[in-house]
Design a protein around this motif. Structure first.
Motif, PDB file in Angstrom:
ATOM      1  N   THR A   1      -0.782  -6.959 -15.454  1.00 38.47           N
ATOM      2  CA  THR A   1      -0.495  -7.819 -14.307  1.00 38.47           C
ATOM      3  C   THR A   1       1.007  -7.912 -14.071  1.00 38.47           C
ATOM      4  N   VAL A   2       1.772  -8.040 -15.143  1.00 39.40           N
ATOM      5  CA  VAL A   2       3.230  -8.098 -15.027  1.00 39.40           C
ATOM      6  C   VAL A   2       3.770  -6.821 -14.378  1.00 39.40           C
ATOM      7  N   VAL A   3       3.378  -5.671 -14.918  1.00 46.07           N
ATOM      8  CA  VAL A   3       3.915  -4.408 -14.408  1.00 46.07           C
ATOM      9  C   VAL A   3       3.380  -4.125 -13.004  1.00 46.07           C
ATOM     10  N   ARG A   4       2.114  -4.462 -12.763  1.00 48.00           N
ATOM     11  CA  ARG A   4       1.538  -4.250 -11.433  1.00 48.00           C
ATOM     12  C   ARG A   4       2.263  -5.071 -10.379  1.00 48.00           C
ATOM     13  N   SER A   5       2.661  -6.296 -10.718  1.00 45.03           N
ATOM     14  CA  SER A   5       3.404  -7.111  -9.768  1.00 45.03           C
ATOM     15  C   SER A   5       4.755  -6.483  -9.453  1.00 45.03           C
ATOM     16  N   CYS A   6       5.372  -5.886 -10.459  1.00 43.53           N
ATOM     17  CA  CYS A   6       6.645  -5.194 -10.271  1.00 43.53           C
ATOM     18  C   CYS A   6       6.462  -3.989  -9.350  1.00 43.53           C
ATOM     19  N   VAL A   7       5.391  -3.224  -9.585  1.00 43.93           N
ATOM     20  CA  VAL A   7       5.089  -2.064  -8.742  1.00 43.93           C
ATOM     21  C   VAL A   7       4.769  -2.501  -7.320  1.00 43.93           C
ATOM     22  N   ALA A   8       3.983  -3.563  -7.177  1.00 42.72           N
ATOM     23  CA  ALA A   8       3.613  -4.041  -5.845  1.00 42.72           C
ATOM     24  C   ALA A   8       4.841  -4.434  -5.046  1.00 42.72           C
ATOM     25  N   ARG A   9       5.771  -5.112  -5.680  1.00 42.04           N
ATOM     26  CA  ARG A   9       7.001  -5.493  -4.981  1.00 42.04           C
ATOM     27  C   ARG A   9       7.770  -4.257  -4.537  1.00 42.04           C
ATOM     28  N   SER A  10       7.823  -3.243  -5.391  1.00 40.06           N
ATOM     29  CA  SER A  10       8.554  -2.019  -5.047  1.00 40.06           C
ATOM     30  C   SER A  10       7.897  -1.287  -3.883  1.00 40.06           C
ATOM     31  N   ILE A  11       6.564  -1.315  -3.827  1.00 33.51           N
ATOM     32  CA  ILE A  11       5.846  -0.669  -2.728  1.00 33.51           C
ATOM     33  C   ILE A  11       6.182  -1.346  -1.403  1.00 33.51           C
ATOM     34  N   ILE A  12       6.160  -2.687  -1.397  1.00 34.79           N
ATOM     35  CA  ILE A  12       6.517  -3.424  -0.183  1.00 34.79           C
ATOM     36  C   ILE A  12       7.965  -3.122   0.199  1.00 34.79           C
ATOM     37  N   GLY A  13       8.839  -3.096  -0.796  1.00 35.37           N
ATOM     38  CA  GLY A  13      10.252  -2.832  -0.536  1.00 35.37           C
ATOM     39  C   GLY A  13      10.523  -1.447  -0.001  1.00 35.37           C
ATOM     40  N   ALA A  14       9.634  -0.506  -0.304  1.00 32.64           N
ATOM     41  CA  ALA A  14       9.800   0.866   0.181  1.00 32.64           C
ATOM     42  C   ALA A  14       9.213   1.060   1.571  1.00 32.64           C
ATOM     43  N   GLY A  15       8.606   0.014   2.128  1.00 31.77           N
ATOM     44  CA  GLY A  15       8.043   0.118   3.466  1.00 31.77           C
ATOM     45  C   GLY A  15       6.695   0.794   3.528  1.00 31.77           C
ATOM     46  N   LEU A  16       5.973   0.834   2.404  1.00 29.17           N
ATOM     47  CA  LEU A  16       4.654   1.454   2.354  1.00 29.17           C
ATOM     48  C   LEU A  16       3.566   0.398   2.490  1.00 29.17           C
TER      49      LEU A  16
ATOM     50  N   GLY B   1       9.092  -5.178   4.662  1.00 30.70           N
ATOM     51  CA  GLY B   1       9.553  -4.627   3.402  1.00 30.70           C
ATOM     52  C   GLY B   1      10.708  -3.656   3.515  1.00 30.70           C
ATOM     53  N   HIS B   2      10.908  -3.059   4.696  1.00 32.85           N
ATOM     54  CA  HIS B   2      11.907  -1.999   4.828  1.00 32.85           C
ATOM     55  C   HIS B   2      12.237  -1.845   6.306  1.00 32.85           C
ATOM     56  N   HIS B   3      13.476  -1.466   6.599  1.00 35.18           N
ATOM     57  CA  HIS B   3      13.876  -1.355   8.006  1.00 35.18           C
ATOM     58  C   HIS B   3      13.100  -0.270   8.744  1.00 35.18           C
ATOM     59  N   ALA B   4      12.588   0.730   7.998  1.00 31.36           N
ATOM     60  CA  ALA B   4      11.811   1.821   8.612  1.00 31.36           C
ATOM     61  C   ALA B   4      10.334   1.689   8.272  1.00 31.36           C
ATOM     62  N   GLN B   5       9.866   0.450   8.103  1.00 30.83           N
ATOM     63  CA  GLN B   5       8.512   0.224   7.622  1.00 30.83           C
ATOM     64  C   GLN B   5       7.454   0.858   8.521  1.00 30.83           C
ATOM     65  N   ALA B   6       7.561   0.671   9.839  1.00 29.81           N
ATOM     66  CA  ALA B   6       6.542   1.195  10.751  1.00 29.81           C
ATOM     67  C   ALA B   6       6.444   2.709  10.653  1.00 29.81           C
ATOM     68  N   ALA B   7       7.588   3.388  10.630  1.00 36.88           N
ATOM     69  CA  ALA B   7       7.591   4.849  10.559  1.00 36.88           C
ATOM     70  C   ALA B   7       7.030   5.329   9.224  1.00 36.88           C
ATOM     71  N   ARG B   8       7.358   4.637   8.153  1.00 32.68           N
ATOM     72  CA  ARG B   8       6.878   5.057   6.837  1.00 32.68           C
ATOM     73  C   ARG B   8       5.378   4.835   6.702  1.00 32.68           C
ATOM     74  N   MET B   9       4.886   3.713   7.229  1.00 33.41           N
ATOM     75  CA  MET B   9       3.450   3.474   7.166  1.00 33.41           C
ATOM     76  C   MET B   9       2.684   4.507   7.986  1.00 33.41           C
ATOM     77  N   ARG B  10       3.255   4.905   9.127  1.00 30.46           N
ATOM     78  CA  ARG B  10       2.604   5.937   9.936  1.00 30.46           C
ATOM     79  C   ARG B  10       2.580   7.258   9.173  1.00 30.46           C
ATOM     80  N   ALA B  11       3.701   7.610   8.535  1.00 28.58           N
ATOM     81  CA  ALA B  11       3.749   8.845   7.752  1.00 28.58           C
ATOM     82  C   ALA B  11       2.753   8.797   6.606  1.00 28.58           C
ATOM     83  N   GLN B  12       2.624   7.629   5.997  1.00 28.81           N
ATOM     84  CA  GLN B  12       1.667   7.448   4.909  1.00 28.81           C
ATOM     85  C   GLN B  12       0.235   7.625   5.411  1.00 28.81           C
ATOM     86  N   TRP B  13      -0.069   7.011   6.528  1.00 31.84           N
ATOM     87  CA  TRP B  13      -1.420   7.068   7.090  1.00 31.84           C
ATOM     88  C   TRP B  13      -1.791   8.477   7.536  1.00 31.84           C
ATOM     89  N   GLU B  14      -0.805   9.219   8.075  1.00 36.06           N
ATOM     90  CA  GLU B  14      -1.069  10.538   8.629  1.00 36.06           C
ATOM     91  C   GLU B  14      -0.870  11.668   7.632  1.00 36.06           C
TER      92      GLU B  14
END
Length: 310
Positions: free
Chosen positions: A182-197, A83-96
């Motif tokens: 469902t429409v708006v949630r799909s839009c949000v879900a795509r944005s979350i993936i795109g942000a590397g979360l 989803g994002h070039h810094a995905q691993a780092a962002r997921m770690r920051a999210q988890w921690e």
């Protein structure tokens, strides 16, 4: 502009061909949509099939597929891994991220949601708007007083009548709400993936069977937009999920919102919210980019039917 593709006819076949999503029935093409224009594909119908090549092509463009039950609520989402070039780092920051930060972020989400509900009721001249505005100011970190639920008990009767009960399995306005969410949630879900979360790590929603708990969190401030349109359609006598109703609800992602002095469509507002959440995790402080509640004129313009040529 990003498009929501709704598949509501049984036994269709979906495939990818030269940059297009091609819809066929009994091997006869019914239509096609440019893959680059697609935000999400929502499948409601029975017997629908698709090719792996199509799913791969959608994923490469950051689009998602949403599979729905008969009540128009999503039961599965097919989303990209990258989803994002810094995905691993962002997921770690999210988890921690520390637990107090999660609670502070959830507080801001709920304040925004109740403020949106209050704004909508105020635009309709309802006295309950004042009570909700006061509740929004009383929300504490983590919402331990569950003011979200207290606001809902005043909000739904004021918006849709004293007999209305929010029930995901009911017909009428409830089914319209399900589809709009469902429409708006799909839009949000795509944005979350795109942000590397990681979409399964929610701020408040936690369920081991819910792979998109974070989408359920971030969609909350956007829900009143759906509510407002469903109220408008109910006033027009629309109480079933017709093709016209789906089209109007799908167009919500293009409705303009005000954020930081600028005007952006819902699809961009979801991206900014997700990106700001990622920064909040990285910086260990709340920095959510939340939009302003619409003014009465904005509420009045939301979801109006598109005029057709005579």
């Amino acid at each position: 502009m990003d498009r929501i593709v709704d598949i509501a006819t049984n036994d269709l076949h979906l495939s990818a061909y030269r940059g297009f999503l091609v819809v066929s029935l009994d091997r006869q093409e019914q239509g096609r949509v440019a893959l680059d224009d697609i935000q999400a594909v929502i499948v409601h119908a029975h017997g629908v099939t698709w090719t792996t090549s199509l799913v791969v092509a959608l994923a490469e463009r950051g689009a998602i597929m949403v599979l729905c039950a008969a009540n128009h609520s999503p039961v599965a989402i097919i989303s990209p891994i990258d989803g994002h070039h810094a995905q691993a780092a962002r997921m770690r920051a999210q988890w921690e991220a520390p637990r107090p930060l999660f609670k502070q972020l959830w507080q801001k989400i709920i304040v925004a949601k109740i403020s949106m509900q209050a704004s909508l009721l105020a635009a309709q001249g309802r006295d309950e708007a004042n009570a909700l505005a006061l509740m929004a100011r009383r929300v504490r970190s983590g919402d331990p007083d569950n003011l979200e639920a207290q606001a809902a008990r005043k909000y739904w009767p004021a918006l849709l009548g004293s007999d209305f009960r929010r029930d995901q399995n009911a017909d009428g306005p409830n089914a319209l709400l399900n589809y709009g969410y469902t429409v708006v949630r799909s839009c949000v879900a795509r944005s979350i993936i795109g942000a590397g979360l990681h979409p399964a790590i929610g701020l408040h929603h936690h369920n081991r069977l819910n792979g998109f708990a974070l989408a359920d969190d971030l969609v909350e401030p956007f829900r009143p937009l759906v509510d407002a349109l469903v109220r408008r359609m109910s006033d027009e006598g629309i109480d079933t999920v017709t093709s016209e109703a789906k089209q109007r609800l799908a167009r919500l992602i293009g409705h303009d919102l005000r954020l930081g002095g600028a005007v952006s469509p819902v699809s961009v507002a979801t991206q900014r919210l997700a990106q700001s959440l990622a920064r909040s995790f990285e910086e260990r402080k709340s920095a959510l980019a939340l939009f302003d509640p619409p003014d009465p004129l904005d509420w009045a313009s939301l979801g109006q039917p598109v005029a057709t040529e005579p």
